[in-house]
Design a protein around this motif. Structure first.
Motif, PDB file in Angstrom:
ATOM      1  N   GLY A 152     -10.924   1.518 -16.296  1.00 14.39           N
ATOM      2  CA  GLY A 152     -11.117   0.403 -15.382  1.00 14.39           C
ATOM      3  C   GLY A 152      -9.811  -0.318 -15.086  1.00 14.39           C
ATOM      4  O   GLY A 152      -9.588  -0.784 -13.978  1.00 14.39           O
ATOM      5  N   SER A 153      -8.935  -0.355 -16.077  1.00 16.91           N
ATOM      6  CA  SER A 153      -7.661  -1.046 -15.902  1.00 16.91           C
ATOM      7  C   SER A 153      -6.737  -0.299 -14.943  1.00 16.91           C
ATOM      8  O   SER A 153      -5.783  -0.866 -14.426  1.00 16.91           O
ATOM      9  N   GLU A 154      -7.042   1.004 -14.732  1.00 21.66           N
ATOM     10  CA  GLU A 154      -6.225   1.786 -13.799  1.00 21.66           C
ATOM     11  C   GLU A 154      -6.632   1.526 -12.355  1.00 21.66           C
ATOM     12  O   GLU A 154      -5.927   1.890 -11.421  1.00 21.66           O
ATOM     13  N   ILE A 155      -7.799   0.956 -12.189  1.00 18.18           N
ATOM     14  CA  ILE A 155      -8.290   0.679 -10.840  1.00 18.18           C
ATOM     15  C   ILE A 155      -7.879  -0.732 -10.459  1.00 18.18           C
ATOM     16  O   ILE A 155      -8.472  -1.703 -10.883  1.00 18.18           O
ATOM     17  N   CYS A 156      -6.830  -0.833  -9.689  1.00 20.65           N
ATOM     18  CA  CYS A 156      -6.299  -2.150  -9.367  1.00 20.65           C
ATOM     19  C   CYS A 156      -6.455  -2.493  -7.899  1.00 20.65           C
ATOM     20  O   CYS A 156      -6.321  -3.638  -7.507  1.00 20.65           O
ATOM     21  N   ASN A 157      -6.761  -1.511  -7.081  1.00 19.44           N
ATOM     22  CA  ASN A 157      -6.882  -1.780  -5.652  1.00 19.44           C
ATOM     23  C   ASN A 157      -8.189  -1.206  -5.123  1.00 19.44           C
ATOM     24  O   ASN A 157      -8.289  -0.014  -4.863  1.00 19.44           O
ATOM     25  N   MET A 158      -9.182  -2.055  -4.998  1.00 17.71           N
ATOM     26  CA  MET A 158     -10.459  -1.589  -4.473  1.00 17.71           C
ATOM     27  C   MET A 158     -10.277  -1.092  -3.038  1.00 17.71           C
ATOM     28  O   MET A 158      -9.546  -1.683  -2.255  1.00 17.71           O
TER      29      MET A 158
ATOM     30  N   SER B 121     -13.877   1.092 -21.260  1.00 16.54           N
ATOM     31  CA  SER B 121     -13.928   0.767 -19.835  1.00 16.54           C
ATOM     32  C   SER B 121     -13.638   1.991 -18.969  1.00 16.54           C
ATOM     33  O   SER B 121     -12.887   1.932 -18.023  1.00 16.54           O
TER      34      SER B 121
ATOM     35  N   GLN C 279      -6.382   6.252  -4.709  1.00 16.07           N
ATOM     36  CA  GLN C 279      -5.467   6.604  -5.780  1.00 16.07           C
ATOM     37  C   GLN C 279      -5.534   8.113  -5.941  1.00 16.07           C
ATOM     38  O   GLN C 279      -6.480   8.746  -5.524  1.00 16.07           O
TER      39      GLN C 279
ATOM     40  N   GLU D   5       0.835  -1.212   0.000  1.00 18.17           N
ATOM     41  CA  GLU D   5       0.000   0.000   0.000  1.00 18.17           C
ATOM     42  C   GLU D   5       0.867   1.258   0.000  1.00 18.17           C
ATOM     43  O   GLU D   5       0.644   2.184  -0.735  1.00 18.17           O
TER      44      GLU D   5
ATOM     45  N   LEU E 161       2.528   1.899  -3.439  1.00 12.56           N
ATOM     46  CA  LEU E 161       1.619   2.402  -4.465  1.00 12.56           C
ATOM     47  C   LEU E 161       1.280   3.863  -4.217  1.00 12.56           C
ATOM     48  O   LEU E 161       1.256   4.668  -5.123  1.00 12.56           O
TER      49      LEU E 161
END
Ligand code: ZN
Length: 94
Positions: free
Chosen positions: A47-53, A30, A57, A2, A5
């Motif tokens: 959508g591909s930029e969202i990797c950590n729910m 997306s 960010q 965490e 990132l």
């Protein structure tokens, strides 16, 4: 993980953020749109930029350049809700 990132995102310079937006524009299928709380401009994130729910960010508003904190959260029907707030500028630049 965490920490890594978050520090990477915060260290991004405006040029790389602009490149990020261009990359998003090419993946229009997306896109997740979100409104800047400062000026109301509709920004978009792929959508591909969202990797950590549920992990924040950071991105600058394309219109007013306000630093925004984006937290992806599960919505209904497998949609993703984006929770947007202004990032703490003083904490970021201190
Ligand atoms: Zn804005």
């Amino acid at each position: 993980m965490e920490m890594l990132l978050n520090s990477t995102a915060r260290g991004a310079d405006p040029a790389s953020l602009a490149a990020l937006y261009q990359g998003i524009a090419m993946q229009s299928s997306s896109l997740h749109e979100y409104m800047c709380p400062q000026c109301g401009y509709i920004n978009a994130i792929a959508g591909s930029e969202i990797c950590n729910m549920y992990l924040a960010q950071y991105a600058n508003c394309y219109s007013c350049d306000t630093k925004l904190e984006i937290v992806p959260a599960d919505g209904m029907n497998e949609m993703i809700n984006l929770v947007i707030s202004e990032a703490d500028e003083e904490a970021l630049f201190r």
